[in-house]
Design a protein around this motif. Structure first.
Motif, PDB file in Angstrom:
ATOM      1  N   PRO B 274       0.862  -1.185   0.000  1.00  8.04           N
ATOM      2  CA  PRO B 274       0.000   0.000   0.000  1.00  8.04           C
ATOM      3  C   PRO B 274       0.896   1.231   0.000  1.00  8.04           C
ATOM      4  O   PRO B 274       1.900   1.263   0.715  1.00  8.04           O
ATOM      5  N   ALA B 275       0.545   2.214  -0.817  1.00 11.71           N
ATOM      6  CA  ALA B 275       1.366   3.418  -0.894  1.00 11.71           C
ATOM      7  C   ALA B 275       0.481   4.651  -0.995  1.00 11.71           C
ATOM      8  O   ALA B 275      -0.674   4.575  -1.420  1.00 11.71           O
ATOM      9  N   LEU B 276       1.037   5.775  -0.596  1.00 11.74           N
ATOM     10  CA  LEU B 276       0.375   7.063  -0.761  1.00 11.74           C
ATOM     11  C   LEU B 276       0.536   7.507  -2.212  1.00 11.74           C
ATOM     12  O   LEU B 276       1.654   7.562  -2.717  1.00 11.74           O
ATOM     13  N   ARG B 356      10.144   7.779  -1.752  1.00 14.47           N
ATOM     14  CA  ARG B 356       9.856   8.739  -0.697  1.00 14.47           C
ATOM     15  C   ARG B 356       9.003   8.037   0.356  1.00 14.47           C
ATOM     16  O   ARG B 356       8.324   7.054   0.079  1.00 14.47           O
ATOM     17  N   TYR B 357       9.041   8.561   1.575  1.00 15.97           N
ATOM     18  CA  TYR B 357       8.281   7.977   2.682  1.00 15.97           C
ATOM     19  C   TYR B 357       7.515   9.052   3.418  1.00 15.97           C
ATOM     20  O   TYR B 357       7.911  10.227   3.419  1.00 15.97           O
ATOM     21  N   GLN B 358       6.451   8.606   4.054  1.00 17.12           N
ATOM     22  CA  GLN B 358       5.806   9.458   5.039  1.00 17.12           C
ATOM     23  C   GLN B 358       5.795   8.691   6.364  1.00 17.12           C
ATOM     24  O   GLN B 358       5.227   7.600   6.458  1.00 17.12           O
ATOM     25  N   VAL B 405       4.482  14.335  11.511  1.00 14.76           N
ATOM     26  CA  VAL B 405       4.346  13.691  10.200  1.00 14.76           C
ATOM     27  C   VAL B 405       5.509  14.168   9.340  1.00 14.76           C
ATOM     28  O   VAL B 405       5.614  15.354   9.022  1.00 14.76           O
ATOM     29  N   ILE B 406       6.398  13.242   9.022  1.00 10.12           N
ATOM     30  CA  ILE B 406       7.626  13.578   8.307  1.00 10.12           C
ATOM     31  C   ILE B 406       7.566  13.016   6.894  1.00 10.12           C
ATOM     32  O   ILE B 406       7.394  11.814   6.703  1.00 10.12           O
ATOM     33  N   GLY B 407       7.651  13.915   5.922  1.00 13.56           N
ATOM     34  CA  GLY B 407       7.799  13.471   4.538  1.00 13.56           C
ATOM     35  C   GLY B 407       9.278  13.476   4.199  1.00 13.56           C
ATOM     36  O   GLY B 407       9.977  14.450   4.461  1.00 13.56           O
ATOM     37  N   THR B 408       9.764  12.372   3.647  1.00 17.75           N
ATOM     38  CA  THR B 408      11.205  12.308   3.344  1.00 17.75           C
ATOM     39  C   THR B 408      11.439  12.531   1.848  1.00 17.75           C
ATOM     40  O   THR B 408      10.538  12.378   1.042  1.00 17.75           O
ATOM     41  N   LEU B 436       4.709   4.861   5.569  1.00 15.22           N
ATOM     42  CA  LEU B 436       4.109   4.565   4.262  1.00 15.22           C
ATOM     43  C   LEU B 436       4.995   5.122   3.161  1.00 15.22           C
ATOM     44  O   LEU B 436       5.538   6.214   3.281  1.00 15.22           O
ATOM     45  N   ARG B 437       5.093   4.350   2.074  1.00 18.24           N
ATOM     46  CA  ARG B 437       5.825   4.852   0.915  1.00 18.24           C
ATOM     47  C   ARG B 437       4.936   5.787   0.100  1.00 18.24           C
ATOM     48  O   ARG B 437       3.721   5.670   0.116  1.00 18.24           O
ATOM     49  N   VAL B 438       5.571   6.700  -0.597  1.00 21.67           N
ATOM     50  CA  VAL B 438       4.862   7.609  -1.492  1.00 21.67           C
ATOM     51  C   VAL B 438       5.268   7.250  -2.913  1.00 21.67           C
ATOM     52  O   VAL B 438       6.457   7.170  -3.215  1.00 21.67           O
TER      53      VAL B 438
END
Lengths: 441, 441
Positions: B274-276, B356-358, B405-408, B436-438
């Motif tokens: 599952p991904a964003l 990318r990750y969240q 909430v950190i977006g990388t 979660l992966r983006v």
């Protein structure tokens, strides 16, 4: 890799698509050989002018002006010259010499397709043309093969990128058609003579090709009803947006059930025109110069294919897929698979087609006018679904002009056009501002 | 029509898909014969239980329990039994008897594909499997043929309808996963044992098939990284929506450039999780049980294929397209075209993949905590793109809990997972709420 059988590939034309095809074929030759199971040797590129500037740097020694000599002895001939002649003559020569041919030439296929396919059948050659409709989007194989066991009911396609770009900018920026067109010409998105795009000729050629495949019927270009976008203006686009629609130039290919007037079998309609598409429909979200083809089939349901409809390198992708397919077929042996046209369904004239319409009238703002309009519609067998009336000008004497936007139920084109003519001639209608079909709802 | 060559078609299995295939083959036989150039005679339907109830009424005399006898002498064998055995044995028997085979069996192809394709190559038979990935959506031929001259960079697919239905209802209705799952089971959209869907097995099988085609490489199912949706909850879906994302179960097939650590060639990654997905991405608009496959290729650019991913009659459409193709090949002669697997790219483990990750953390709401978290991320080679901090509880003594909430930026999976483990073990992080992966931005 050198133990692969060598196949001689001849390229005709080195324009935007041709030069990319040559460059990719040279660059990825080893990889393509692994996929094809054959070595794809580009033996030459036929051009009119050896010194013309090219989009891509290609080895000078590949170029020749002698297309006929190049074709002789080629296993696969790629025709990317465009236009009818001399492309047609060369393609027929290639087929008659036993080569498989790959072409992106929609004008040629839409006009002389049956002659070309018949010639290929006679010698067992195969004609590949994935690039001839909707550019890089794989739509030919899905229709020809994947859906060959289904019954396509309807295709609605945005198959011309230039007009979609123009309509999309009019919609999103409120721009004027002529302004966007000039800008598109300056950017190279539209030709100096934009008629092929804006008058719907390009879309009509693609519609003929898609309908032929979908309905297993030879559809001549002359049977495609065609209207362009030059009759559209900012006001129509704005009104459409206000009413929850986008205006798109659609290629519609439709299977029609027998009418009850004792008609025997099914028939088809193939038409190109700007139409109102509900915002919720996936086609309304196709922006810029992109293409999309929406297909409804009896068993598969709704499918959509989306991507770049034009562009040199994008179209080259489709051409090279065909080249690999042709090479695989050469290695596998056997004859080409002919086009499936035995359904031979009649193409009905536009007058027989039924769609919903949106009619915008400017009428005298007087009591009884709506009743008169409604009466005329009803007499003409056009049933009203929605009416919106807005006063647009009022005079001191109490007279004025109102705008009537009438949404109809499905009506027959002939009934509709006769009825609109009667409305226009009636005393109460000042002006028929627009008559637009509604598709996709 | 009777002058067509007769081809004997054997059907194995009469479940939801098989019974529709049989019904459509009988109903549209004449039409399909015209398209195939051959008469498609359904000679029998092999089932385990002659008296089992069927979705469709079919002639009793077609049914048999003797699959082996049915296969002998068939020109085309359609395998719709599902599962590994006895489907595999029968399919191999069919191939070895010289028949072309049509199958929708993704589990079988993902597990024993190379054995099956090799057997077909040896006898010159062809294996067709348009229905094995994304149901009615033509995706096999586009990847196998139309894009055979291009270089696929990336595929992102919503290829499991059940999980998309569940995630879509959680997103649009704020429903709980377990509630929607029970309802889907009651409606027959999800199996009593939903593991194949919700744990991503079905999607992983399809990912293996799509990646094999896209990258000309045999991708074993065991090389596909797989995560399901059972770890998702309402809060994650809500938070995703709030941040402008939808959560989708994606099959991602990606071509990776050589790393600079002296690696020689390209490699690939095949993964299901599952991904964003940004709301603006076309995949975010795929609702209900629909499927869509988004393909990015070097020359063609971005393409999308959309439609029904499952359903008896929809899948039957794809099967029948394959049957017509098989018949055309029989008439044309020549041997089957083998699978293209010579690129033979290595499949990297998930640790090597970058996305990318969240990351959502619950942390002590104290001065210096963000600095500690940021320091740990930085030490772990995970670069921060965005941070959002919200206080979620406050105590009277001034202490409390905040949500970070950190977006990388793109980070390597192995670095990321090691870093998250260090964060979880650090004194300041109360809970790692989600990682979660983006994809698709």
């Amino acid at each position: 890799m050198s133990d692969y059988r060598r196949l001689r590939v001849a390229l005709l034309g080195a324009g935007a698509v041709g030069s990319q095809v040559a460059a990719l074929l040279l660059k990825h030759g080893d990889e393509l050989a692994d996929r094809a199971g054959a070595s794809l040797e580009l033996v030459g590129i036929a051009v009119r002018d050896l010194d013309a500037p090219r989009d891509v740097d290609l080895p000078r020694e590949l170029f020749t002006t002698d297309a006929e000599e190049l074709i002789l002895g080629a296993d696969i001939v790629i025709e990317l010259m465009g236009g009818i002649e001399p492309a047609r003559t060369y393609l027929m020569q290639a087929i008659n010499s036993g080569a498989d041919v790959v072409t992106a030439n929609k004008a040629l296929l839409a006009t002389y397709g049956s002659e070309i396919f018949e010639a290929a059948d006679q010698v067992g050659a195969q004609v590949y043309y994935e690039a001839a409709a909707a550019g890089a989007i794989p739509i030919i194989r899905p229709l020809r093969d994947s859906l060959a066991g289904d019954r396509v009911q309807r295709i609605m396609g945005i198959v011309n990128g230039t007009t979609n770009y123009i309509l999309d900018r009019m919609d999103t920026e409120g721009a004027d058609l002529v302004d966007v067109l000039s800008e598109a010409q300056a950017l190279g998105y539209a030709e100096a003579d934009p008629s092929a795009d804006v008058d719907g000729y390009d879309a009509a050629q693609k519609a003929a090709i898609l309908a032929s495949l979908a309905f297993h019927t030879t559809v001549p270009l002359s049977a495609v009803h065609r209207e362009g976008i030059m009759g559209l203006d900012k006001a129509m686009i704005d009104a459409a947006r206000h009413a929850g629609y986008a205006i798109k130039l659609l290629a519609v290919c439709e299977r029609l059930a027998p009418e009850d007037e004792g008609e025997e079998g099914e028939s088809i309609s193939v038409r190109v025109y700007p139409a109102l598409v509900p915002r919720s429909h996936p086609l309304a979200s196709v922006h810029g110069a992109n293409n999309a083809v929406f297909v409804q089939a009896e068993a598969a349901g709704s499918l959509m294919f989306y991507g770049a409809g034009a562009g040199g390198v994008q179209t080259a992708s489709a051409v090279l897929g065909d080249v690999v397919s042709a090479a695989r077929r050469h290695i596998a042996g056997g004859v080409g698979v002919g086009e499936s046209t035995r359904a031979n369904l009649p193409v009905v004239p536009i007058g027989r087609v039924t769609t919903r319409y949106q009619i915008t009238l400017e009428v005298d703002d007087q009591p009884g006018v709506l009743a008169t309009v409604a009466g005329t519609l009803s007499e003409g067998r056009v049933s009203i679904a929605t009416v919106e009336q807005t006063v647009i000008s009022e005079s001191a004497d109490g007279s004025g002009v109102a705008r009537l936007v009438i949404g109809t139920h499905k009506a027959r084109e002939q009934d509709l056009s006769e009825t609109v003519a009667r409305l226009a001639a009636s005393g109460v209608v000042e002006r028929v501002a627009s008559v637009l079909r509604v598709e996709g709802d």
